[in-house]
Design an enzyme around this catalytic site. Structure first.
Site, short mmCIF file in Angstrom:
data_model
loop_
_atom_site.label_atom_id
_atom_site.label_comp_id
_atom_site.label_asym_id
_atom_site.label_seq_id
_atom_site.Cartn_x
_atom_site.Cartn_y
_atom_site.Cartn_z
N MET A 346 0.74 -1.23 -0.04
CA MET A 346 0.03 0.02 0.08
C MET A 346 1.04 1.18 -0.05
O MET A 346 2.00 1.38 0.81
CB MET A 346 -1.03 0.10 1.22
CG MET A 346 -1.71 1.15 1.48
SD MET A 346 -2.96 1.27 -0.14
CE MET A 346 -3.20 3.12 -0.05
N GLU A 381 4.91 0.82 -6.00
CA GLU A 381 4.24 1.64 -4.66
C GLU A 381 4.92 3.04 -4.77
O GLU A 381 4.42 4.16 -4.39
CB GLU A 381 4.59 0.99 -3.41
CG GLU A 381 4.13 -0.20 -3.44
CD GLU A 381 2.50 -0.28 -3.58
OE1 GLU A 381 1.90 0.71 -3.65
OE2 GLU A 381 1.79 -1.45 -4.01
#
Length: 955
Positions: A346, A381
């Site tokens: 994330m 990411e």
């Protein structure tokens, strides 16, 4: 974020799980019951701190009231938050891990309103002195109206605050709340992860806010466009470290330490993150202008598992700085490996969180695939730090703009970090294009971008984290970059990031910036006109070229030819298609197909063959007239190296999928594999194996399976012998990087089809390991294949040893390989025992449960066992994964791949689901129904032909 679509290449090979889905009825009813039960309970904390049960707020019938809508009204804007959280890392008297907190948010009134509506979910509130759940004051001398009433709208996840007067436009107010929540293990919002170190359990408090879970941690305006600055303070035990941004000097107390962080940049709620743990770190030298730190379990960090991530992070950051021509917006980049994490990673701004296997790499134990996975996930990411974080989509309907872009450029960043791998040339196509092709050929697919009012609920948002968003998004952006040229594309990106920094956009803003910088590339229409056809309608075309006449045509490609497309398209399912081509005489060219049909004289070839979509730059499939197909097949059998390697894989993939769609005969597709006797390259073999996997799925319990094995055994034998020779009888690693990948294919397919010596080889390696558990002799690249085949050929002794090694493993990637290998046993009782383990978090982590169940259902013997098990255990499963649309979507896709009978369609999918109120995962169900229909039709039409052709090849 890689929510469900960060799947490593070895993992992708085995996610072809088979199974039964009649469980959906039980699941659906259980979900409805659980959610209705929760609606009837609202808890609060009274002034003394005691938890009490409050009378539930009755949700009215559907209305036009603002609190019954899922979107926030446009009356207020948050400017900044002050949030203090204190998670308890030990359980209370009831065995619960809780956190308490206070939150204040500065609001500016944009339109007159007497309502404050703010997101809140699974939080209990302390009543203030005014006997309400919140306190409102004015800022800058403004007086605040009094609060008349507060209540919670459970379905829309709102706290509603009714005021006695309207707020004034242009004035600012301060909303203050105190609350309490559970630090649960549901992997969402503010949650706990845990692990054991030296026999001691360690608890980590961490976050996963995307997409709609920041509201689980504190009350907030939880929409991407509601950007604000966050002032965060975390209370935590003194032996732990708190991560977010740099913090001021903490005041050490006896029980807890307050860590006050610097204010964040202006950002969306879903990008906020914080971690409290006893993790340790390694960090970059002071020579770099950005502090880079890799955090994780002490044992993993000290054994060097974070070293590779540290080494590649700074080069990737610098690459993106140059690519975007925009400086990295922050002063540091923390990357944290979590033992429990639902997604792959994330992109929280400055504090990226990962599954351990997505960040950690052990050079002695991990495979090439593990290393590829780590570098591409890190690149994905870090790409978000600009595209997604600095500039964010306005609403979730444009999620593809974030994730598709990051997926595309992640391979550029990874290629820069590992230039000798040729990632873009060799790996990108099969990681992006053909994954998207498979899903986008269904009428249950969806456009990349939809209207905002079509994506409203948390479940609808969650379902967008799929293959279309990630892989198709990347494919069409790559196509755009190719016909614009990379330099024009990058310049447009820079202008886009510069103009919209710290704000929100829609996808047409990107088209506008690219159009402005394109002064030299001749296009048949504006970028908006070209790309909207790829963005606003689902699917893709198959381009048919008749080399006898020069006629070109396009049609919407559907894997199920009789499926009815019910979704209208303003573009009538036609695309502006950039066609590149070459002829056998090395002539090359390009042409835009702008209509349904066209005539293009250069496409005439005479006796030459023609090959279109060079290096698979365009997002479309290609079909030819029968004569050109024959010329291509002849070229493959005489001198296949004349055709570029990517296009050799493309020919195989297009042919098999065109045959599945009944556009060409199945025997033509099978003939594209005959030349593989001479093929040594990875891409064509990978393409063939992926497509032949469908034959295994459809025929592994029929009379076709034997001739299929015989044919493939003969084709893979030369490849198996080749690798045995160049590795000196399996004692060395192949010298070329892509050969190391193809060696996996050679052994895997050889063992599957019964090539002499393959099973003995894998059992020999595994037995050697069993004799000396501290020294694993199996080459890291081959572990997935060896574990599966050796455990399948063995019994309880082999399985128990694998399980012991799984439980002892301190390397996440190694544990994942064993998780798969254990599913391969042929002993039903062992599979049943393994199924029991999958839903026990002490045995298998929650994040891995769906994978393990799908693996077992992929075993022919395990398939019926999975159905019996899930039916018996469904109450427990639905309780543990009550809000897990991500979990169940993965499960449904995995265990329905094999469905190919009317019974499975009617009894298990249609009737069971129709009888239930299924509340999430509906897109996965629709796709399962459509795929099952296509499978039924395909088997009925092709089974006899396939059997006859395979039999002929053995004579």
């Amino acid at each position: 974020m890689g929510k469900g679509f960060y799947i490593s290449r070895p993992l992708g090979f085995v996610l072809c799980g088979l199974g039964i889905v009649a469980m959906l009825t039980i699941f659906s009813l259980s979900v409805v019951y659980t959610k209705e039960k929760r609606k009837n309970q609202v808890t609060a904390i009274n002034e003394t701190g005691m938890v009490t049960t409050a009378a539930p707020h009755t949700t009215p019938a559907p209305s036009n009231e603002p609190w019954d809508k899922y979107r926030l009204p446009d009356t207020l804007l948050p400017e900044y938050y002050n949030v203090t959280l204190w998670p308890r890392l030990v359980p209370d008297e009831q065995g619960m891990y809780i956190f308490t907190g206070t939150s204040g948010v500065a609001l500016t009134c944009i339109k007159e309103t007497n309502l404050i509506i703010i997101h809140s979910n699974k939080l209990n509130y302390t009543l203030t002195l005014e006997k309400h759940h919140a306190k409102l004051t004015g800022l800058g001398g403004t007086s605040a109206p009094a609060i008349l009433k507060t209540w919670f709208q459970t379905q829309t996840q709102f706290m509603v605050i009714l005021l006695n007067e309207k707020l004034e436009v242009g004035k600012s107010y301060w909303l203050y709340m105190e609350f309490r929540g559970e630090l649960s293990d549901d992997l969402a919002g503010f949650y706990r992860s845990q692990y054991t170190e030296n026999g001691v359990k360690k608890v980590v408090a961490t976050t996963q806010m995307q997409a709609t879970a920041a509201r689980n941690a504190f009350p907030c305006f939880d929409e991407p466009s509601m950007k604000a600055v966050f002032h965060l303070t975390l209370q935590h035990p003194p032996e732990t470290v708190a991560l977010n941004e740099y913090h001021t000097n903490p005041s050490h107390l006896t029980q807890k330490v307050p860590t006050r962080f610097k204010p964040t940049e202006k950002m969306s709620t879903y990008l906020l993150a914080f971690v409290i743990s006893e993790f340790t770190k390694i960090q970059s030298s002071e020579k770099t202008n950005v502090l880079i730190r890799i955090w994780g379990r002490k044992e993993a960090i000290e054994s060097g598992q974070g070293d590779y991530a540290l080494n590649v992070t700074f080069p990737i950051l610098k690459y993106f700085e140059n690519y975007y021509n925009t400086t990295y917006p922050l002063s540091k980049s923390d990357q944290v490996a979590l033992p429990d994490f639902a997604a792959g990673a994330m992109e929280n701004w400055g504090l990226v969180t990962y599954r351990e296997q997505s960040l950690f790499y052990d050079p002695k134990e991990s495979s090439n695939g593990d290393k590829e996975w780590v570098v591409t996930v890190i690149a994905h990411e870090l790409a978000h730090m600009w595209f997604g974080n600095l500039v964010t989509m306005r609403w979730w309907n444009d999620l593809w703009l974030n994730e598709g872009f990051a997926s595309y450029v992640s391979y550029l960043g990874a290629d820069y970090a590992e230039p000798t791998w040729n990632i873009v040339s060799n790996i990108y196509i099969y990681s992006i294009y053909f994954r998207a092709f498979a899903v986008d050929a269904l009428v249950s697919s969806h456009p990349l971008s939809s209207r905002e009012d079509e994506v409203i609920t948390p479940d609808q948002i969650s379902q967008l984290f799929d293959t279309i968003t990630y892989s198709k998004g990347a494919a069409v952006l790559r196509m755009l970059s190719e016909f614009l040229t990379e330099s024009v594309f990058a310049k447009g990106l820079h202008n886009y990031l510069h103009e919209y920094a710290y704000s929100n956009t829609v996808y047409t803003d990107l088209w506008k910036k690219l159009q402005e910088v394109n002064s030299r590339i001749q296009l048949p229409a504006s970028i908006k006109e070209i790309m909207n056809r790829w963005i606003l309608q689902m699917g893709y075309p198959v381009v048919t070229i008749d080399t006898r006449t020069g006629n070109i045509s396009q049609q919407h490609f559907l894997i199920h030819p009789e499926a009815v497309v019910e979704k209208p398209s303003d573009y009538n399912y036609e695309w502006f298609v950039p066609i590149t081509w070459m002829k056998s005489g090395s002539n090359m060219g390009q042409h835009w197909l702008l209509t349904k049909t066209a005539l293009y004289e250069p496409m005439k070839t005479g006796t030459d063959w023609l090959l279109a979509n060079l290096n698979v730059m365009g997002y479309y499939r290609v079909n030819y007239d029968p004569q050109n197909w024959e010329r291509l097949l002849t070229q493959l059998t005489t001198d296949h190296k004349v055709i570029p390697v990517l296009n050799r894989g493309q020919i195989i993939d297009d042919a098999f999928n065109l045959a599945r769609a009944q556009i060409i005969n199945i025997t033509l597709a099978l003939r594209t594999t005959k030349y593989l006797l001479k093929e040594k390259e990875y891409i064509p073999w990978e393409s063939a194996i992926r497509n032949l996997q469908y034959f295994f799925l459809m025929f592994d319990r029929t009379e076709v399976y034997g001739p299929l094995q015989t044919y493939l055994r003969r084709n893979v034998q030369p490849l198996f012998d080749h690798f045995q020779n160049i590795t000196s009888n399996w004692t060395q690693k192949p010298p070329r990087y892509m050969d190391q990948s193809n060696q996996i294919n050679a052994i895997s397919m050889a063992c599957r089809t019964g090539v002499k010596g393959c099973s003995e080889l894998t059992r020999m390696w595994y037995r050697q390991w069993m004799k000396n558990p501290d020294s694993n002799p199996i080459p890291p690249n081959l572990k997935n294949t060896v574990y599966c085949n050796a455990i399948a050929a063995g019994g309880v002794e082999e399985w128990d040893f694998g399980w012991q090694m799984f439980k002892k493993s301190t390397i996440a990637a190694e544990a994942e390989k064993l998780l798969y290998g254990l599913s391969c046993t042929k002993e039903p009782w062992l599979l049943n025992r393994y199924l029991e383990f999958t839903i026990d978090p002490k045995q298998v982590r929650k994040q891995d449960a769906a994978f393990a169940i799908v693996y077992i259902s992929g075993n022919v013997i395990g398939q019926p066992l999975v159905w019996d098990f899930v039916r018996a255990k469904w109450e427990q499963i639905t309780k543990d994964y009550d809000d897990g649309s991500f979990f169940f979507g993965r499960l449904i896709q995995g265990i329905t791949k094999k469905f190919s009978t009317e019974f499975e369609l009617k009894q298990r999918l249609k009737e069971d689901i129709a009888a239930s109120s299924f509340s999430f995962g509906t897109q996965a169900i629709e796709q399962a129904i459509e795929k099952t229909k296509a499978n039924i039709k395909w088997v009925s039409k092709n089974k006899a032909q396939v059997m006859n052709w395979l039999t002929e090849q053995s004579t």
